[in-house]
Write a protein that holds these residues in place. Sequence first.
Motif, PDB file in Angstrom:
ATOM      1  N   GLY A  51       0.812  -1.199   0.000  1.00  0.00           N
ATOM      2  CA  GLY A  51       0.000   0.000   0.000  1.00  0.00           C
ATOM      3  C   GLY A  51       0.851   1.257   0.000  1.00  0.00           C
ATOM      4  N   PHE A  52       0.358   2.298  -0.624  1.00  0.00           N
ATOM      5  CA  PHE A  52       1.033   3.591  -0.537  1.00  0.00           C
ATOM      6  C   PHE A  52       0.898   4.113   0.901  1.00  0.00           C
ATOM      7  CE2 PHE A  52       0.556   3.335  -5.078  1.00  0.00           C
ATOM      8  CZ  PHE A  52       1.620   4.087  -5.596  1.00  0.00           C
ATOM      9  N   GLU A 104      -4.937   4.163   7.281  1.00  0.00           N
ATOM     10  CA  GLU A 104      -3.889   3.146   7.212  1.00  0.00           C
ATOM     11  C   GLU A 104      -2.540   3.827   7.014  1.00  0.00           C
ATOM     12  OE1 GLU A 104      -4.422  -1.272   5.706  1.00  0.00           O
ATOM     13  OE2 GLU A 104      -4.250   0.134   4.051  1.00  0.00           O
ATOM     14  N   VAL A 105      -1.600   3.532   7.902  1.00  0.00           N
ATOM     15  CA  VAL A 105      -0.267   4.136   7.830  1.00  0.00           C
ATOM     16  C   VAL A 105       0.595   3.375   6.831  1.00  0.00           C
ATOM     17  CG1 VAL A 105       1.792   4.775   9.131  1.00  0.00           C
ATOM     18  CG2 VAL A 105      -0.470   4.968  10.200  1.00  0.00           C
ATOM     19  N   PHE A 106       0.642   2.051   6.956  1.00  0.00           N
ATOM     20  CA  PHE A 106       1.334   1.220   5.976  1.00  0.00           C
ATOM     21  C   PHE A 106       0.702  -0.163   5.969  1.00  0.00           C
ATOM     22  CE2 PHE A 106       3.668   0.366   9.892  1.00  0.00           C
ATOM     23  CZ  PHE A 106       3.812  -1.009   9.877  1.00  0.00           C
ATOM     24  N   GLN A 462     -14.768   5.814   1.268  1.00  0.00           N
ATOM     25  CA  GLN A 462     -13.528   5.049   1.424  1.00  0.00           C
ATOM     26  C   GLN A 462     -12.738   5.157   0.128  1.00  0.00           C
ATOM     27  OE1 GLN A 462     -14.008   0.962   3.275  1.00  0.00           O
ATOM     28  NE2 GLN A 462     -16.157   1.382   2.816  1.00  0.00           N
ATOM     29  N   PHE A 463     -11.436   5.272   0.258  1.00  0.00           N
ATOM     30  CA  PHE A 463     -10.604   5.258  -0.943  1.00  0.00           C
ATOM     31  C   PHE A 463      -9.202   4.812  -0.562  1.00  0.00           C
ATOM     32  CE2 PHE A 463     -10.380   9.583   0.747  1.00  0.00           C
ATOM     33  CZ  PHE A 463      -9.011   9.816   0.809  1.00  0.00           C
ATOM     34  N   GLY A 464      -8.431   4.357  -1.577  1.00  0.00           N
ATOM     35  CA  GLY A 464      -7.074   3.918  -1.309  1.00  0.00           C
ATOM     36  C   GLY A 464      -6.297   3.617  -2.581  1.00  0.00           C
ATOM     37  N   LEU A 465      -4.973   3.545  -2.429  1.00  0.00           N
ATOM     38  CA  LEU A 465      -4.048   3.258  -3.525  1.00  0.00           C
ATOM     39  C   LEU A 465      -3.091   2.160  -3.095  1.00  0.00           C
ATOM     40  CD1 LEU A 465      -3.093   6.913  -4.548  1.00  0.00           C
ATOM     41  CD2 LEU A 465      -4.607   5.386  -5.810  1.00  0.00           C
TER      42      LEU A 465
END
Length: 475
Positions: A51-52, A104-106, A462-465
Amino acid sequence: MIVKRIMVIVLMLFMHYSFSQNKQLMFGFNDIPQSTLINPSTTLKNDWFMGFPLLSQFHFNLGSSGASAYDLFADDGKDFNSKLRSLIFQLDSNDFFTSTQQLEVFTGGFSFGRGVEKDRYLTFGMYIETDVIAYHPKDYAILAYEGNASNIGKVFDLSDLNASGEMVSVFHVGVTKKVNTKFTIGARGKIYNSIINLNSTKNRGSFITREGRNNLLEHSFDLDLRVNTSGISSLADDNNTDVSGDIKTLRRRLLLGGNLGLGLDFGFAYQPKDQWTIEASLQDFGFIRHTKDIETYAVKGNYVFEGINPLFPEVAGGQTAEDYWNEVADNFEDIFELDTTVTKYTTWRPLKFNAAVRYAFGKKTSKECNCMADDVGYLNSVGAQLYVINRPRAPQLALTAYYYRRIFEGLRVKATYTIDPFSYYNVGLGISTQLGALHMYLMADNLLDYQNLAKAQSASLQFGLNLVFGRGEKQ
């Protein structure tokens, strides 16, 4: 001053608009690596992912179980005070304001195992979560609005004060194991690091005003009230007016510098037939032991106070909320003996349960012949999901029906319809897309209320890369 500090903190919790922990769009969406955080038995369709940092998952859900901002602030020609009064009496003590945010940190993960087909998947990471729940303090709100001079003989239930709030960082590692072609299990271990905690959920007591024997009014209290705090005392007592100093203190606590605890997640997925899947998970079976930077404020006993004036006056014209509660706090400090102690305590994490049944259908066909194309799995699925979270007064439930579609190799969508304490017509949509190794997802629910958010009792995003590599077994 101590009573004032407690009242300010509690009022901030009550005024906090609501967030919810249900992630119905994410559950079972195994194209997204973060779905393993909800069910550790979820089978990911890649060899490894990363994850970024700080961008792989951000989630929040805004809402309220009993009212919306529109009910109070609508420009409808009605008097604000009449709407406020109506709202105070309309809500009951089981209506709640709850909030959860997750950053989320990592995160990362990879498949492993013997042979060509790896039958295990390991995931790990760290995230920061805030969780607040405050039930509507109905009798307290009536006292604040009407005062007690007009409520002679009415018994006010002081157990209506029920609130808790915390900020935690969570370090976790999980393993998914494919037992056979039909059965997959998973587990995740967690270390909780509490940064701030406030807990006041087991209050009891009553208050009544009668005509006095020796004076005009007699106020009687039967009290057993308690507020446990950790991580707050040092921030409130440091005489530091610079907020940046408090932020630095909170940052230092992120990496296991707070109060610690342990937790577990469990999950399974069972495929009795090719097109049917049953899955369930249990999240956050765990606790936090609070031993550092702790203070407990308690008032216990029977108190009788006689006087000419009501103890809870009506709100005066032009009086701010802070002025009003300062006046009430001054009265309290004159009457009650507040016991301030350093007492260790334990809090349990809000236990969450998810269960779903899914039916897949629609094989891809070839245009060149009347036959199936290369087997890439089913293109569609429909299902139903039950969500339950344990809360101080009673469990909260949500029921979801959903439709999933693989539009093409790099784009998948999921649509949901959810019935929960906030709404009976919660429509959501989630999109997962992959361009090369770059994976992105975006999810939102309560879409029907987006045309006027003031009327919405909940709204989620919610979103994420991620970076995703390799292709395992096709779905």
